[in-house]
Motif scaffolding. Sequence first.
Motif, mmCIF file in Angstrom:
data_model
loop_
_atom_site.group_PDB
_atom_site.id
_atom_site.type_symbol
_atom_site.label_atom_id
_atom_site.label_comp_id
_atom_site.label_asym_id
_atom_site.label_seq_id
_atom_site.Cartn_x
_atom_site.Cartn_y
_atom_site.Cartn_z
ATOM 1 N N ILE A 19 0.810 -1.216 0.000
ATOM 2 C CA ILE A 19 0.000 0.000 0.000
ATOM 3 C C ILE A 19 0.848 1.273 0.000
ATOM 4 C CG2 ILE A 19 -1.624 1.358 1.386
ATOM 5 C CD1 ILE A 19 -3.134 -1.186 1.974
ATOM 6 N N PRO A 20 1.900 1.376 0.817
ATOM 7 C CA PRO A 20 2.719 2.600 0.748
ATOM 8 C C PRO A 20 3.333 2.833 -0.632
ATOM 9 C CG PRO A 20 3.183 1.386 2.767
ATOM 10 C CD PRO A 20 2.325 0.492 1.924
ATOM 11 N N ALA A 21 3.805 1.765 -1.272
ATOM 12 C CA ALA A 21 4.413 1.916 -2.602
ATOM 13 C C ALA A 21 3.371 2.326 -3.638
ATOM 14 C CB ALA A 21 5.077 0.609 -3.010
ATOM 15 N N VAL A 22 2.163 1.761 -3.533
ATOM 16 C CA VAL A 22 1.087 2.121 -4.469
ATOM 17 C C VAL A 22 0.688 3.583 -4.271
ATOM 18 C CG1 VAL A 22 -1.326 1.718 -5.050
ATOM 19 C CG2 VAL A 22 0.206 -0.226 -4.710
ATOM 20 N N ALA A 23 0.526 3.975 -3.002
ATOM 21 C CA ALA A 23 0.124 5.349 -2.714
ATOM 22 C C ALA A 23 1.153 6.352 -3.242
ATOM 23 C CB ALA A 23 -0.061 5.517 -1.205
ATOM 24 N N ALA A 32 -7.228 5.895 0.493
ATOM 25 C CA ALA A 32 -8.015 5.861 -0.749
ATOM 26 C C ALA A 32 -7.932 4.509 -1.453
ATOM 27 C CB ALA A 32 -7.540 6.959 -1.694
ATOM 28 N N ILE A 33 -7.007 3.684 -1.012
ATOM 29 C CA ILE A 33 -6.797 2.385 -1.659
ATOM 30 C C ILE A 33 -7.681 1.340 -0.987
ATOM 31 C CG2 ILE A 33 -5.101 0.573 -2.171
ATOM 32 C CD1 ILE A 33 -2.951 2.827 -1.984
ATOM 33 N N GLN A 34 -8.597 0.798 -1.737
ATOM 34 C CA GLN A 34 -9.535 -0.182 -1.183
ATOM 35 C C GLN A 34 -8.967 -1.598 -1.214
ATOM 36 O OE1 GLN A 34 -13.050 0.371 -3.570
ATOM 37 N NE2 GLN A 34 -13.500 2.382 -2.693
ATOM 38 N N GLN A 35 -8.245 -1.932 -2.272
ATOM 39 C CA GLN A 35 -7.702 -3.286 -2.422
ATOM 40 C C GLN A 35 -6.520 -3.262 -3.383
ATOM 41 O OE1 GLN A 35 -10.319 -6.110 -4.325
ATOM 42 N NE2 GLN A 35 -9.218 -7.887 -3.569
ATOM 43 N N VAL A 36 -5.528 -4.107 -3.083
ATOM 44 C CA VAL A 36 -4.397 -4.311 -3.983
ATOM 45 C C VAL A 36 -4.385 -5.783 -4.392
ATOM 46 C CG1 VAL A 36 -1.893 -4.232 -4.264
ATOM 47 C CG2 VAL A 36 -3.049 -2.482 -2.897
ATOM 48 N N HIS A 37 -4.573 -6.019 -5.680
ATOM 49 C CA HIS A 37 -4.622 -7.396 -6.203
ATOM 50 C C HIS A 37 -3.350 -7.655 -7.016
ATOM 51 C CE1 HIS A 37 -6.054 -11.114 -7.950
ATOM 52 N NE2 HIS A 37 -5.953 -10.617 -9.170
ATOM 53 N N ILE A 38 -2.558 -8.637 -6.583
ATOM 54 C CA ILE A 38 -1.295 -8.923 -7.276
ATOM 55 C C ILE A 38 -1.571 -9.685 -8.570
ATOM 56 C CG2 ILE A 38 0.946 -10.077 -7.115
ATOM 57 C CD1 ILE A 38 0.751 -9.779 -4.076
ATOM 58 N N ILE A 39 -1.038 -9.181 -9.669
ATOM 59 C CA ILE A 39 -1.163 -9.831 -10.976
ATOM 60 C C ILE A 39 0.089 -10.656 -11.280
ATOM 61 C CG2 ILE A 39 -1.577 -9.494 -13.442
ATOM 62 C CD1 ILE A 39 -3.867 -8.556 -11.643
ATOM 63 N N LYS A 40 1.264 -10.080 -11.013
ATOM 64 C CA LYS A 40 2.535 -10.755 -11.319
ATOM 65 C C LYS A 40 3.620 -10.203 -10.397
ATOM 66 C CE LYS A 40 2.430 -13.092 -14.439
ATOM 67 N NZ LYS A 40 1.995 -14.499 -14.538
ATOM 68 N N ASP A 62 -12.268 4.345 -5.306
ATOM 69 C CA ASP A 62 -13.475 5.061 -5.722
ATOM 70 C C ASP A 62 -13.424 5.355 -7.218
ATOM 71 O OD1 ASP A 62 -15.900 6.849 -4.942
ATOM 72 O OD2 ASP A 62 -14.585 8.150 -6.140
ATOM 73 N N THR A 63 -14.562 5.179 -7.884
ATOM 74 C CA THR A 63 -14.615 5.333 -9.344
ATOM 75 C C THR A 63 -14.204 6.731 -9.800
ATOM 76 O OG1 THR A 63 -16.409 3.712 -9.439
ATOM 77 C CG2 THR A 63 -16.071 5.077 -11.380
ATOM 78 N N ASN A 64 -14.652 7.752 -9.095
ATOM 79 C CA ASN A 64 -14.308 9.124 -9.484
ATOM 80 C C ASN A 64 -12.805 9.376 -9.350
ATOM 81 O OD1 ASN A 64 -16.960 9.862 -10.091
ATOM 82 N ND2 ASN A 64 -17.400 10.366 -7.943
#
Length: 539
Positions: A19-23, A32-40, A62-64
């Motif tokens: 989450i910190p890296a994504v933010a 603001a981050i609801q979920q982090v889904h790992i793809i690879k 959030d969509t907006n």
Amino acid sequence: MILIRQLKVEATCETPDLIPAVAKKLRISHTAIQQVHIIKRSIDARKKPLLFYIYAVAIAMDTNLEKKILKKFSKDSDISIYQPMIFQMPEFGDIALKERPVIVGMGPAGLFCALLLARAGYAPILIERGRAVADRQKDVESFWRTGCLNPESNVQFGEGGAGTFSDGKLNTLTKDKTGRNQFVLETFVEFGAPEQILWDAKPHIGTDILQKVIQNMRKEILRLGGLVYFETKFESFVEKDGALQAITISQPGMPALSIDTQVAVLALGHSARDTFRMLHAHGIAMAAKEFAVGFRVEHPQQMIQEAQYGKNPPEFLSAAPYKMATKLQNGRGVYSFCMCPGGYVVNASSMEGHLAINGMSYAARDAKNANSAIVVSVGAGEYALDDPLGAIDFQMQLEKKAYELGKGAIPQQLYGDFCQNKKSQSYGEFSSVIKGDTQFANLRELFSEDINTSFMEGMELFGQRMTGFDREDTILSGVESRTSSPIRIERDASLNANIMGIYPCGEGAGYAGGITSAAMDGMKVAEEIIRKYRVNYES
């Protein structure tokens, strides 16, 4: 959801908080981050011993806010809208299928073909010359312990195919624009594989877990109306006016039996030489193809860890793999194949008086050695490419030589002694991790001098890329001869052989090179059957 393709996080533990890296990457608040889904996820060791994970992740928010971020980063190729690739089953065809389709072979190609057909309501019949995987496991363990081979139940033949006794690697170079690759991984997870294979850049299951997954897949096919017959051999087929009418099967101690069918999927595996000969004699079009032969090489896994990750690599990292490849001036390719971190060399023979080997890892990959096949490409210089039986004969001759060199055991030699053309007397600083009896021999006697020279040239080049790869006490075992099928059964655009209704499929037919690609090819064949036929068994 938003996709981030290159999220770099220092590898300080096995599962870092993303989450910190994504933010930071998106310049938004953590909340603001609801979920982090790992793809690879892969490892970046270019600055070793400093190590990083490189993630591809999908972010829910959030969509907006999502719209604002996509607009803000519109020119950033690493950030975009997430569009998952989802496999879609085809629409049913118009031709009435009056008998159940038959699938010959229960490796990944046969199993995935059967699963799709079963889910679509076709109630396929599966026949497998070997035994169910639990019984097969007992036969294989007995062979490794006693040397007593069951030619119909071994590392090559039986439920799950040859890949069952391997590393269970699931990475593939096959291009996937249809979602088949993801479907294969998700199916393995559905039936018992660890979820990590969905996002690991180099996923593997391990032979111990793979056996359970295979059994669960078989149970699902049966639940959906399929039939499964073990210790049942495909003997021949009947055709009329170029179309399949029936196949003939046999079981131990029983008279031959004919099964009427319009469709037979031949997911034979790369070692069904007697079946290839029968098909060739009955006019099924096939040709020899290039493949590769060589030795299984062993190094201490700790050496590989340090070469890949630096001195004193963190213990939370799994056993490190490697990949080697080069093209020599003589035109031959030399490359690593079926690399098994923390694995075992295994006796993978399936014929009396012949010896072949493979590599295998359990899920933990915790054996003390790493091994892989280092192989040299062969083809027109060794056999005529228009003679498929000649390619098979070449393969068999090597395996007969290997058996004789080792007096029935796996022949081994240290690499330094191989270069000096002399038989080894003992191991060096480490010993072999192996399933089956061994015997020191001079492996230079197996191949032509051109192949031997190519192998040594390749090893020297790989030693320049990884310190210690060509160390003198590297352990060689022979012979690695079943890297892929030596033949290709021809098929048309609808995946039929030159007899309508016969569908060559998977690695044995020459259309795959591992568990995942074979499974995907099985899916492709199932899709073609569904597009052409609709079930009409009761009319």
